[in-house]
Motif scaffolding. Sequence first.
Motif, PDB file in Angstrom:
ATOM      1  N   ASN A 317       8.374  18.848 -51.354  1.00 22.01           N
ATOM      2  CA  ASN A 317       8.029  18.237 -50.064  1.00 22.01           C
ATOM      3  C   ASN A 317       6.796  18.892 -49.438  1.00 22.01           C
ATOM      4  N   ASN A 318       6.670  20.212 -49.616  1.00 21.62           N
ATOM      5  CA  ASN A 318       5.492  20.907 -49.071  1.00 21.62           C
ATOM      6  C   ASN A 318       4.193  20.346 -49.649  1.00 21.62           C
ATOM      7  N   ARG A 332       3.962   6.502 -50.711  1.00 19.18           N
ATOM      8  CA  ARG A 332       5.425   6.520 -50.632  1.00 19.18           C
ATOM      9  C   ARG A 332       6.039   7.389 -51.737  1.00 19.18           C
ATOM     10  N   HIS A 333       5.584   8.629 -51.804  1.00 21.04           N
ATOM     11  CA  HIS A 333       6.090   9.555 -52.819  1.00 21.04           C
ATOM     12  C   HIS A 333       7.586   9.801 -52.642  1.00 21.04           C
ATOM     13  N   ASP A 343      18.908  21.051 -41.324  1.00 16.76           N
ATOM     14  CA  ASP A 343      18.227  20.251 -40.297  1.00 16.76           C
ATOM     15  C   ASP A 343      16.716  20.450 -40.314  1.00 16.76           C
ATOM     16  N   SER A 344      16.286  21.688 -40.563  1.00 14.63           N
ATOM     17  CA  SER A 344      14.840  21.910 -40.493  1.00 14.63           C
ATOM     18  C   SER A 344      14.131  21.268 -41.694  1.00 14.63           C
ATOM     19  N   LEU A 345      14.816  21.262 -42.832  1.00 16.91           N
ATOM     20  CA  LEU A 345      14.223  20.587 -44.007  1.00 16.91           C
ATOM     21  C   LEU A 345      14.117  19.075 -43.751  1.00 16.91           C
ATOM     22  N   LYS A 350      10.655  14.333 -42.777  1.00 18.71           N
ATOM     23  CA  LYS A 350      10.101  13.319 -41.858  1.00 18.71           C
ATOM     24  C   LYS A 350       8.578  13.519 -41.737  1.00 18.71           C
ATOM     25  N   ALA A 351       8.179  14.788 -41.641  1.00 21.15           N
ATOM     26  CA  ALA A 351       6.756  15.085 -41.452  1.00 21.15           C
ATOM     27  C   ALA A 351       5.918  14.753 -42.686  1.00 21.15           C
ATOM     28  N   SER A 352       6.511  14.851 -43.869  1.00 21.38           N
ATOM     29  CA  SER A 352       5.725  14.580 -45.087  1.00 21.38           C
ATOM     30  C   SER A 352       5.635  13.085 -45.373  1.00 21.38           C
ATOM     31  N   GLY A 353       6.542  12.311 -44.784  1.00 19.20           N
ATOM     32  CA  GLY A 353       6.567  10.861 -45.046  1.00 19.20           C
ATOM     33  C   GLY A 353       7.156  10.515 -46.402  1.00 19.20           C
TER      34      GLY A 353
END
Length: 491
Positions: A317-318, A332-333, A343-345, A350-353
Amino acid sequence: MILLHNAYLWQNGGCSASKKSIVIHDGLIEQIVTEPNPPLLSLKNKLDCGGAYVYPGFTDTHTHSFEGGLYSLGIDLSIVKNIQDILALIDLKYSKTAGTDPIFAWQFDEFSIAEARFPLIAELDSVSPDKPLILRRVDGHSCILNSAARKMVSGLDNYKEEILRGSYNDKAVHYFHGKLSEETILNAYHKASLLAMQGGFSGVHTMIGDANQSISHYQLLRDNLHQFPIKFTLYPQSFNIKAALDVGATRIGGCILADGSIGSSTAALLEPYNNSDSLGNLYQSDEFWGNFITQAHKHNLQVGVHCIGDRAITQINNIYKKLKDTDYRDLRHQLIHCELSNDSLIKDIKASGAVPVMQPNFDLLWGGKDGLYTRMLGEKRSLNMNRFSSMVRNSIRITGGSDWYITPMDIVQSIRAAMYHHNPNESLTHAQAVDIYTKNAAWLSGEENTLGSIKEGYQADFTVMSNALDDEAHIPHVVSVIRNGIIVYEA
Ligand SMILES: [Zn+2]
Ligand SMILES: [Zn+2]
């Protein structure tokens, strides 16, 4: 023109309150009308649904259809109770298998048999002395070969363990898959196609090839797509970007592995396994994935990577996040499986899309207080597995897949698994569960303007069910599957 009528339609997140008809022209939905509408009933081609429930054709967004099809022609070990049962099934298959063709056995789970172990090579040899036999664990991440098979695979001479894991597992499986004719390969896909329709799917995403190997099946399947009643969406499961581009692929990856599985203790975790100091395995370095995913992204390939543990999901995800921030493209990876997330992951996803391609059946099989997840990870972390509802609440678009052959392609079971999660906080509503197999699935493949909804102008792909999928009183069953306005399967 075809008139589909006498049906309740799935529209706008629910089943219509009254019966409706659909006028189909050239495989597309031309008009939707509320019944009764006598003029249309004069159409010659009519399809009377008898008061059934018509959903958009369901799509399973993650399968290994070749292996599933091939193995469905072999021995299913999901029902065995002990080693003796296994040997009896092999003995029976052995007597029916011509020549020295390999015997494939699958769906083996040592935790569900009395002895709680793999059979020994000597035991396998006692029932299959000369034909090669490959017996695979239910998660596909380990296997055992009899002596005849073991002799055929190079590089196993100095390997002491009877059970093959990691690269040895991959090597053995690939060797036997590589021995098959084109006819057998296509037969495997035909079997998969039939099983998909029986399970209620008109579309299936399928992973082709093994990470480091050729993607020759890709071309074979691409050139024969018209043969199949369902719509196959193809993934070259490869690290070879050039080869994927050469065959015209628009995506790359699938179950190319960032880590292993929970059951094999190889999923990569941020905190150790229960009663152990092991964190599982990351199969590749950050640098390796950074290079591979960035190159694929620059060539506008959608990327999919298998990641199960929170440490593996974070690793992949990073990279998606960095690309979104530095070189945004609407690709749309995929985070395939995406099982363990805190929760933080979830916020990071969400942030990576990225799109989690998730498996409701995994919770059904391995969730709960007595399940595999609790045993391997402890009760607290087991609640952070397969977090469908948390993802949806965070506006992350998730899709549903069976990972078949790992779990069955069965829309009723899958929708209900999503609606009745072992952790009630992660259950989806009927509408959300339907979305992950319809609208979201179409979005994943960039076809949201033509597929996955019952709307005028959309493709006339439907799954007809006897009842609504949330009907508590009657278990629904698949009545038929329709593609481009044509019935391709009837139960
Ligand atoms: Zn998979
Ligand atoms: Zn996988």
